[in-house]
Design a protein around this motif. Structure first.
Motif, mmCIF file in Angstrom:
data_model
loop_
_atom_site.group_PDB
_atom_site.id
_atom_site.type_symbol
_atom_site.label_atom_id
_atom_site.label_comp_id
_atom_site.label_asym_id
_atom_site.label_seq_id
_atom_site.Cartn_x
_atom_site.Cartn_y
_atom_site.Cartn_z
ATOM 1 N N TRP A 53 0.808 -1.218 0.000
ATOM 2 C CA TRP A 53 0.000 0.000 0.000
ATOM 3 C C TRP A 53 0.840 1.265 0.000
ATOM 4 O O TRP A 53 0.294 2.367 -0.035
ATOM 5 C CB TRP A 53 -0.974 -0.011 1.160
ATOM 6 C CG TRP A 53 -2.166 -0.893 0.899
ATOM 7 C CD1 TRP A 53 -2.445 -1.562 -0.245
ATOM 8 C CD2 TRP A 53 -3.212 -1.198 1.802
ATOM 9 N NE1 TRP A 53 -3.609 -2.265 -0.111
ATOM 10 C CE2 TRP A 53 -4.097 -2.063 1.132
ATOM 11 C CE3 TRP A 53 -3.492 -0.835 3.112
ATOM 12 C CZ2 TRP A 53 -5.252 -2.552 1.739
ATOM 13 C CZ3 TRP A 53 -4.633 -1.327 3.707
ATOM 14 C CH2 TRP A 53 -5.503 -2.179 3.023
ATOM 15 N N GLN A 95 -2.833 0.457 -4.158
ATOM 16 C CA GLN A 95 -3.973 1.068 -3.484
ATOM 17 C C GLN A 95 -5.181 1.099 -4.412
ATOM 18 O O GLN A 95 -6.290 0.728 -4.016
ATOM 19 C CB GLN A 95 -3.634 2.492 -3.038
ATOM 20 C CG GLN A 95 -2.748 2.572 -1.832
ATOM 21 C CD GLN A 95 -2.464 4.011 -1.441
ATOM 22 O OE1 GLN A 95 -2.366 4.891 -2.293
ATOM 23 N NE2 GLN A 95 -2.337 4.241 -0.153
ATOM 24 N N LEU A 114 -8.570 -0.964 -4.064
ATOM 25 C CA LEU A 114 -9.782 -0.151 -4.016
ATOM 26 C C LEU A 114 -10.785 -0.626 -5.065
ATOM 27 O O LEU A 114 -11.986 -0.754 -4.771
ATOM 28 C CB LEU A 114 -9.442 1.319 -4.243
ATOM 29 C CG LEU A 114 -10.611 2.276 -4.096
ATOM 30 C CD1 LEU A 114 -10.970 2.426 -2.626
ATOM 31 C CD2 LEU A 114 -10.276 3.623 -4.703
ATOM 32 N N TRP A 142 -14.505 -1.944 -4.118
ATOM 33 C CA TRP A 142 -15.710 -1.299 -4.638
ATOM 34 C C TRP A 142 -16.488 -2.233 -5.556
ATOM 35 O O TRP A 142 -17.700 -2.385 -5.404
ATOM 36 C CB TRP A 142 -15.342 -0.018 -5.387
ATOM 37 C CG TRP A 142 -15.118 1.151 -4.490
ATOM 38 C CD1 TRP A 142 -14.204 1.250 -3.485
ATOM 39 C CD2 TRP A 142 -15.838 2.383 -4.505
ATOM 40 N NE1 TRP A 142 -14.295 2.478 -2.889
ATOM 41 C CE2 TRP A 142 -15.290 3.196 -3.494
ATOM 42 C CE3 TRP A 142 -16.868 2.882 -5.282
ATOM 43 C CZ2 TRP A 142 -15.758 4.476 -3.246
ATOM 44 C CZ3 TRP A 142 -17.322 4.159 -5.037
ATOM 45 C CH2 TRP A 142 -16.776 4.937 -4.025
ATOM 46 N N VAL A 156 -17.084 2.935 2.508
ATOM 47 C CA VAL A 156 -16.456 4.127 3.096
ATOM 48 C C VAL A 156 -15.322 3.725 4.033
ATOM 49 O O VAL A 156 -14.203 4.267 3.952
ATOM 50 C CB VAL A 156 -17.505 4.994 3.828
ATOM 51 C CG1 VAL A 156 -16.841 6.064 4.682
ATOM 52 C CG2 VAL A 156 -18.453 5.638 2.822
ATOM 53 N N LEU A 157 -15.575 2.773 4.929
ATOM 54 C CA LEU A 157 -14.534 2.358 5.875
ATOM 55 C C LEU A 157 -13.354 1.703 5.160
ATOM 56 O O LEU A 157 -12.196 1.968 5.497
ATOM 57 C CB LEU A 157 -15.118 1.404 6.920
ATOM 58 C CG LEU A 157 -16.089 2.026 7.920
ATOM 59 C CD1 LEU A 157 -16.669 0.954 8.836
ATOM 60 C CD2 LEU A 157 -15.420 3.129 8.718
ATOM 61 N N THR A 170 -12.357 2.190 2.059
ATOM 62 C CA THR A 170 -11.635 3.233 1.324
ATOM 63 C C THR A 170 -10.760 4.045 2.274
ATOM 64 O O THR A 170 -9.604 4.356 1.952
ATOM 65 C CB THR A 170 -12.635 4.147 0.589
ATOM 66 O OG1 THR A 170 -13.430 3.351 -0.292
ATOM 67 C CG2 THR A 170 -11.921 5.216 -0.209
ATOM 68 N N LEU A 171 -11.302 4.379 3.442
ATOM 69 C CA LEU A 171 -10.501 5.111 4.438
ATOM 70 C C LEU A 171 -9.285 4.304 4.868
ATOM 71 O O LEU A 171 -8.185 4.857 5.006
ATOM 72 C CB LEU A 171 -11.358 5.459 5.654
ATOM 73 C CG LEU A 171 -12.323 6.619 5.475
ATOM 74 C CD1 LEU A 171 -13.255 6.726 6.674
ATOM 75 C CD2 LEU A 171 -11.565 7.924 5.269
ATOM 76 N N VAL A 172 -9.459 3.015 5.094
ATOM 77 C CA VAL A 172 -8.330 2.176 5.506
ATOM 78 C C VAL A 172 -7.262 2.158 4.423
ATOM 79 O O VAL A 172 -6.069 2.311 4.705
ATOM 80 C CB VAL A 172 -8.806 0.743 5.835
ATOM 81 C CG1 VAL A 172 -7.628 -0.215 5.940
ATOM 82 C CG2 VAL A 172 -9.610 0.737 7.123
ATOM 83 N N PHE A 187 -6.571 4.337 2.050
ATOM 84 C CA PHE A 187 -5.876 5.604 1.789
ATOM 85 C C PHE A 187 -5.294 6.278 3.016
ATOM 86 O O PHE A 187 -4.506 7.210 2.889
ATOM 87 C CB PHE A 187 -6.797 6.568 1.040
ATOM 88 C CG PHE A 187 -6.987 6.187 -0.392
ATOM 89 C CD1 PHE A 187 -5.909 6.145 -1.261
ATOM 90 C CD2 PHE A 187 -8.232 5.844 -0.864
ATOM 91 C CE1 PHE A 187 -6.074 5.780 -2.586
ATOM 92 C CE2 PHE A 187 -8.411 5.474 -2.191
ATOM 93 C CZ PHE A 187 -7.327 5.451 -3.049
ATOM 94 N N THR A 188 -5.661 5.846 4.211
ATOM 95 C CA THR A 188 -5.078 6.454 5.410
ATOM 96 C C THR A 188 -4.144 5.504 6.142
ATOM 97 O O THR A 188 -3.631 5.841 7.202
ATOM 98 C CB THR A 188 -6.180 6.917 6.388
ATOM 99 O OG1 THR A 188 -6.943 5.788 6.801
ATOM 100 C CG2 THR A 188 -7.073 7.958 5.746
ATOM 101 N N ASP A 194 -1.057 3.856 7.489
ATOM 102 C CA ASP A 194 0.313 4.328 7.698
ATOM 103 C C ASP A 194 1.160 3.152 8.155
ATOM 104 O O ASP A 194 1.049 2.704 9.293
ATOM 105 C CB ASP A 194 0.326 5.440 8.746
ATOM 106 C CG ASP A 194 1.709 6.020 8.956
ATOM 107 O OD1 ASP A 194 2.621 5.735 8.146
ATOM 108 O OD2 ASP A 194 1.880 6.775 9.930
#
Length: 152
Positions: free
Chosen positions: A71, A77, A81, A85, A125-126, A128-130, A132-133, A135
């Motif tokens: 990632w 990513q 994704l 989706w 939503v969750l 996608t957040l995981v 792209f966020t 770390d």
């Protein structure tokens, strides 16, 4: 005795009569989406399995560092994704069809579809957040637990 034709079965020589419905045929678009997304999902999933299991060390090689390394690349990513989706929308559309076919009561059908749409949207939503966020190198983490590219 005269031959009578049934009004339910049209004469095979007659042209197909349209229903008069205008606008977008959502069921046809849904059917088309299922075919296209199914083909894309087969490619995405087998590519995912090939890279993660065949080229890597198998299941035992998949850990936090492996995911963090993947990632770190925008390519992976977007790949994951798209899998998320397409898989959720494809599956949600299939369940929507099942609900429409088998839920006889309109209130039950509306409730089940509402719950389905809610679950699909929240999961998208969750997820996608995981993606792209995420770390892989969080501050304050134990260095021995971090991937090798974090310490360099």
């Amino acid at each position: 005795m005269s031959a009578q034709s049934s009004p339910a079965i049209p004469d095979p020589k007659t042209r197909y009569a349209r229903t008069g419905q205008r606008g977008v045929n959502s069921e046809m678009l849904s059917w088309l989406f299922m075919r296209i997304s199914g083909v894309l999902l087969v490619i995405l999933v087998f590519g995912h399995l090939f890279v993660n299991l065949w080229l890597g060390e198998g299941v035992k090689g998949i850990d936090f560092a492996f995911v963090g390394g993947k990632w770190a690349s925008p390519f992976w990513q977007v790949w994951d994704l798209l899998m998320l989706w397409l898989g959720l929308i494809h599956g949600g559309n299939g369940v929507r069809t099942i609900i429409s076919d088998y839920a006889r009561n309109s209130t039950l059908r509306l409730t089940l579809k509402g719950l389905l749409y809610f679950a699909v949207v929240v999961t998208i939503v969750l997820g996608t957040l995981v993606i792209f966020t995420f770390d892989p190198c969080p501050t304050g983490a134990e260095p021995s637990l971090l991937p090798s590219f974090c310490t360099g």
